[in-house]
Design a protein around this motif. Sequence first.
Motif, mmCIF file in Angstrom:
data_model
loop_
_atom_site.group_PDB
_atom_site.id
_atom_site.type_symbol
_atom_site.label_atom_id
_atom_site.label_comp_id
_atom_site.label_asym_id
_atom_site.label_seq_id
_atom_site.Cartn_x
_atom_site.Cartn_y
_atom_site.Cartn_z
ATOM 1 N N TYR A 85 1.242 -1.224 -0.240
ATOM 2 C CA TYR A 85 -0.084 0.081 -0.087
ATOM 3 C C TYR A 85 1.195 0.937 0.206
ATOM 4 N N PRO A 86 2.043 1.620 0.953
ATOM 5 C CA PRO A 86 2.445 2.516 0.446
ATOM 6 C C PRO A 86 3.675 2.813 -0.263
ATOM 7 N N ALA A 87 4.466 1.114 -0.691
ATOM 8 C CA ALA A 87 4.823 1.276 -2.048
ATOM 9 C C ALA A 87 4.082 1.462 -3.731
ATOM 10 N N LEU A 88 2.687 1.949 -3.118
ATOM 11 C CA LEU A 88 1.956 1.881 -4.169
ATOM 12 C C LEU A 88 1.515 3.437 -4.349
ATOM 13 N N TRP A 89 1.363 4.275 -3.217
ATOM 14 C CA TRP A 89 1.343 5.872 -2.492
ATOM 15 C C TRP A 89 3.040 6.158 -3.011
ATOM 16 N N GLY A 90 3.723 5.803 -3.795
ATOM 17 C CA GLY A 90 4.882 6.152 -4.588
ATOM 18 C C GLY A 90 4.920 6.485 -5.127
ATOM 19 N N VAL A 91 4.148 4.908 -5.631
ATOM 20 C CA VAL A 91 3.367 4.881 -7.752
ATOM 21 C C VAL A 91 2.265 6.436 -8.057
#
Lengths: 356, 356, 356, 356, 356
Positions: E332-338
């Motif tokens: 989920y945090p990684a997606l925010w990075g995207v």
Amino acid sequence: MKAGPRSYVSDKTGLPPGSLIHVGNVLVDETRISVINYNKDSFLEARIDSIDELEPYCQSDTITWVIVEGLSNVNVVESVGQMFGIHQLVLEDILNTHQRPKFEEYEDYLYIVLKAMVAEEGEFAVSYEQISLLVLEHVVFAFKEKRDKLFEPVVQRIRTSKGRFRSLGADFLAYSILDAIIDQNFVLIDSLDGAITLLEDELLTGDPGKTLLNRIQRLKREIVSVRRYVSPVRELINEMLRSESPLIDEKTHIYLKDVSDHAIRLVESIELHRDVISGLMDIYISTVSNKMNEVMKVLTIFASIFIPMTFLTGIYGMNFEHMPELKLSWTYPALWGVFLAIPAVLLTYFRRKKWL
Amino acid sequence: MKAGPRSYVSDKTGLPPGSLIHVGNVLVDETRISVINYNKDSFLEARIDSIDELEPYCQSDTITWVIVEGLSNVNVVESVGQMFGIHQLVLEDILNTHQRPKFEEYEDYLYIVLKAMVAEEGEFAVSYEQISLLVLEHVVFAFKEKRDKLFEPVVQRIRTSKGRFRSLGADFLAYSILDAIIDQNFVLIDSLDGAITLLEDELLTGDPGKTLLNRIQRLKREIVSVRRYVSPVRELINEMLRSESPLIDEKTHIYLKDVSDHAIRLVESIELHRDVISGLMDIYISTVSNKMNEVMKVLTIFASIFIPMTFLTGIYGMNFEHMPELKLSWTYPALWGVFLAIPAVLLTYFRRKKWL
Amino acid sequence: MKAGPRSYVSDKTGLPPGSLIHVGNVLVDETRISVINYNKDSFLEARIDSIDELEPYCQSDTITWVIVEGLSNVNVVESVGQMFGIHQLVLEDILNTHQRPKFEEYEDYLYIVLKAMVAEEGEFAVSYEQISLLVLEHVVFAFKEKRDKLFEPVVQRIRTSKGRFRSLGADFLAYSILDAIIDQNFVLIDSLDGAITLLEDELLTGDPGKTLLNRIQRLKREIVSVRRYVSPVRELINEMLRSESPLIDEKTHIYLKDVSDHAIRLVESIELHRDVISGLMDIYISTVSNKMNEVMKVLTIFASIFIPMTFLTGIYGMNFEHMPELKLSWTYPALWGVFLAIPAVLLTYFRRKKWL
Amino acid sequence: MKAGPRSYVSDKTGLPPGSLIHVGNVLVDETRISVINYNKDSFLEARIDSIDELEPYCQSDTITWVIVEGLSNVNVVESVGQMFGIHQLVLEDILNTHQRPKFEEYEDYLYIVLKAMVAEEGEFAVSYEQISLLVLEHVVFAFKEKRDKLFEPVVQRIRTSKGRFRSLGADFLAYSILDAIIDQNFVLIDSLDGAITLLEDELLTGDPGKTLLNRIQRLKREIVSVRRYVSPVRELINEMLRSESPLIDEKTHIYLKDVSDHAIRLVESIELHRDVISGLMDIYISTVSNKMNEVMKVLTIFASIFIPMTFLTGIYGMNFEHMPELKLSWTYPALWGVFLAIPAVLLTYFRRKKWL
Amino acid sequence: MKAGPRSYVSDKTGLPPGSLIHVGNVLVDETRISVINYNKDSFLEARIDSIDELEPYCQSDTITWVIVEGLSNVNVVESVGQMFGIHQLVLEDILNTHQRPKFEEYEDYLYIVLKAMVAEEGEFAVSYEQISLLVLEHVVFAFKEKRDKLFEPVVQRIRTSKGRFRSLGADFLAYSILDAIIDQNFVLIDSLDGAITLLEDELLTGDPGKTLLNRIQRLKREIVSVRRYVSPVRELINEMLRSESPLIDEKTHIYLKDVSDHAIRLVESIELHRDVISGLMDIYISTVSNKMNEVMKVLTIFASIFIPMTFLTGIYGMNFEHMPELKLSWTYPALWGVFLAIPAVLLTYFRRKKWL
């Protein structure tokens, strides 16, 4: 090429009028002087190094044609001026390669200046060469900027003519030179025609990019520039016809009228091509507009089909507790039916609107 | 057809002026020579094989009309030149089918050259035929490129005329030929009118594609090209009227003025059609623009209706634990109410904006 | 109406020049001949059936005005030709209703032809009527295509004139007729003005559809066509003024100059209206462009507001197990805050850009 | 600069004609009077404070050239008028710097007025200076608005000329001044050419903003304004050539013709540049249109790729209980395959349509 | 204002030529007659009620200037006609306020008619006043439609002139009146200039709406209309110069030439302004196009950024059972990075394309 049609040269600004210098691009380094001397019975070709060597040729029972190729050597022009009493301003005009075509009548000689035009290889582009003619009673001077085969047909004709040509005067020689220059222009027009046809084909088949627009514009400018040098030629010849100089024989008039007709046809042909080019611009602009239309249609078709369907999936993705449809086993397949029906309906609609 | 109006032919470039060759497309292989000989009392039609056979016809008490169809046989023109003392440049002009309409006056004869124009079948396209007339005291030569029925009405009129026509001179015959050629052009204009009406109808009813634009452009070019050959005719006839040649009788003037009036009307009509074509271009461009507008409207209507509703479904598709609305049983049906209200409101709004 | 301005009629093609037939649309079936005979002391109006009955009226101490309404009866024109020695070509021109306005001077008579123009009811459309005048020493023939009240004011003026008009010659009568025809055109211009104002209002208030464009184009064509018939009138009158015919009295010149002034004003007014129409086209195109702009703005506003928000709902609709925000009770209301803030911010931005 | 070409000054409205005041911008505060006096043997330069001091110079065996720089001191012009008998209206014209180029012939003197034009630094802008010449038998007055080096070449030429120049009359001096002014204009044209090339490059490489359009328009206006002052110069010189004033020697005619040729070339060059500028406008508009096209393409590509895929995610985000696909382990990876295939297919399609 | 330039009045249609009625709008109710009588030694101003009172003033040793303000009282014009033998058609022209500027020469008098133009307050609009001058040997009549201060400068000049003006004839008075009218027009041009500058500023700073387009069009029409009344003035004065009437003294010619120069400058200035207006139209259209571009860019930026991200949220909102990513805590945090990276990348891209 830009320099050709546009820059009118301020190189001489600040110099007193009347000083002899070469104005324009140097197209050949060395100046070459050819002499052709003929009458009914004799024909002689020679190459000389300076104008001083001309004297033996200039006799009243022969016609002498002096071809000067290359204008960088100012001395040649100066010597001609001194030996034959040519006005200082005429000498200046010979050396300044930015002249408009014109005809000037002096007591002992006529001065004619015009442009020979040759289509360059590759993309349509024109290279200009200024030709100055000095027509005296028994001598014709032709000053050229370049060495080329422009006068070859005339020389050949004198060489092979048994009697008719060689028995006519300097004015007929001058006419023959004019005729050769004008005829050369028809070749130019043909190559112009080829360039336009090329553009046309590209416009209709391929996809016109920004380069095409630039090429249309460049072609248009070349035409405008060619026209500028062709259209005064008619007036030039009319002035020759009106002239009462004894240097132009009455019998030469009909030949000059023929050249005048050719010049009119040239100008008309150029006008026609200009119209065609304007038409190309219209087609180009319309093509760009049509392409935008097509892009918009693709977008509209995609968006109109998928946006409503995405809305439907949104509905059944909601988390309300009381959504009875979700529990029925036939609703999901039924929705698939809707998902097939929507595109079918819309595509039919768009096809009817001729968007597809 | 492109070749017709545009290419001005450089075929002869490089040849000395004064050499007789046929310049242009060969439209008929064989040259046919017809002779019509008449005076008040007699009328005689014949076909001859060479100009030498002409001699018995050429007498001072009859008018002889020689029709030469097909220019590929250069000998015919050469023989006419020798037998009747025609200038070399005139003979060249007869053979070169890229002449502008013009009138030239010589001591013993008049030279008239102009174009007969016929609309081709199918799409509007014009085929040009160059007609050269040599008007001598008792003989009229008409050189044509093709074999067609262009002169039929004139021949018929001579055949049936009891006295009036046949008692008039060669100048009246020349006038009658000019009149027939000009009248032919009115037929052309009518067929042009038909072509434009066709385009107009297509533009208004169907959906104009890229082809239509090309056809408009092609029509425009044909008109420009026709105009180029029609508009000098007026000047041609004015020069005939100004001419003081004894070959043109004072009594023929009023007839020539009549032809001149027809030529003016032709030119005016062509100008008018050119304006109409420009108007078609404007309508075409505007139609493309209107179509883009329509596409945009469809996109905007779809997007504006469904995007907000999809947003709403998004909200209730979120997985927050504390979303009290989700638990209430009336919220889902209520939302359906909103889903019906949004399109209703927006469609009303768009209808008011006259987008629908 | 298309037929009016455009078709130049090839009806007579193939016929020998000089044959009398009516060319054009038959506007009235029966030909009516009225005679007005007056001098200082007498005034007489009559209707006759054939030209033969004219003889008693044609005396050298009165002016006789013969009005022929309807051209389908060729015999009438033929009789006039025979009785008064009118040239065959003039008779043809009278019967061919596709003439340009012109003035021709013959030894015993003058021939004037021009168009009377009347605005038709409803949409702006012009109906043309060709008027031919034959001015002899004591007789004036006026050939018209229709029966209308065009000449009523002139007849009325002769009827009521005590001395001045009736004591002047046939040239003054001709002038009065010309004046009446030209004055009629001012009415046409006024109705043209009305048609333009109507279009203008529609363009500014309503929403211009495709019909409007067509109507603008049609109006433009009508103007071009009217101009074609008005602009030669000036030249016509100038030729009358230059004419040295004894049929035109010196004293009539000042009146003709006055008519010439009117003709110039007419042409100028038509030019002005043409400019106005071109301006309308510009406004139309610009309006279409503005409407597209508006459509795009609506789309952009909807899309820019809802697309980001839908993205946000998408985020919290994801099914990741570790999404701590979903468990907090204040996040959902907070998101609603964002959902209110985003439109507020964007609408402010768009308002500043003056999109709203 | 706006003031230069546009405002025609109503400063004097309300004043009686014939009152001497300076109309225009004051370009230098102080008026400076220089005198150049020469003949074959002598040469003399001086500066004087008032016209009264002129007297010793004005002798019939020398040519005196008086250069007045700065027009704010009305007294100078008034004194010249009184001392040399110049007409009141000429004096007014000298002081009113809004004259069109013109030539006026009076019994004892000639009046020539024209504009010297200099390109200003930086952006292309032209500063105008009105030059008035009064040519008397032995005196030439040159009134200028500014102090600049415009006449330097002429002065230099007189200074260094051994015999030829100095032995010629006041008309040759006037010619030399005209020649210097016209030659100056060629410099202007070259700098105009530079400005256009700059615009062209920007148009082709950078991205044309609104400023560019304004600069194109401004350049166009400058050209129109320059043309307005150059094109009457030809007529001016033709009038000098037609003039029969004894003040212009026959021998000077050929020099004036040369200046006339230069003026024609200038006008032609300006016309050419105007065409080029119009072409730039076309390119600009087309560039804007192309950019819009590009923007639309980006939008369409993004939307057409992601909208269908988002629809697919929507489907599997629905909460139907009976969606068997959701339970299969291979469906999710398979969907990823679809997510990769859709862009691949669409991008290939767009590439084929040459959108990429 | 529309009525000003466009309607050419058919008010008189149907009336016999030669009847005296006032045609045009009544601008003042009451007609006022002022008389100015002067010679070298005397000066007298008076107001009279009818033309009959004129007699004592009309003597051969003074110049009498009669100013008639207001044309509604037809009797005044009629009386002038009777008392001074003016032709009926001239009287009609004086009363019909739709005349083109013209000059007519009669045996005993000259007739000059032209328009005085005044810019109205507020938006640029022109009010026209027709001025008719009758120039007799010792009397000048000036008929005006309005009461204004147009002639004030001329009256003032006569009043204050010690000798020069008052000792000159009626032709010089006529010249002075013409000069005053033409000079008035320069004021008009200046106010026109102001109106254009205003439009220009609005176009560049604010956002051009539909009103602006209308105002540009209206301004264009006013200019066309002004030009129509100014451009014949040059011809009018040229005819005065060519006239051999004894009423125009040779000495007045130079003054008339001066007025002619002013008229040319006026016309040129108007042409220039027309070009500027056309340029404004181009800028307007281009501005609209640029605005559309901007709208499209905003839409494209929003859509291209959020549509792909929404697709991503869609993926993880799907309900597949086997989606291992959903269970990992870092996805989920990684997606925010995207979600942060995508806008960053796209915005950089758009900035490079200069869309931002």
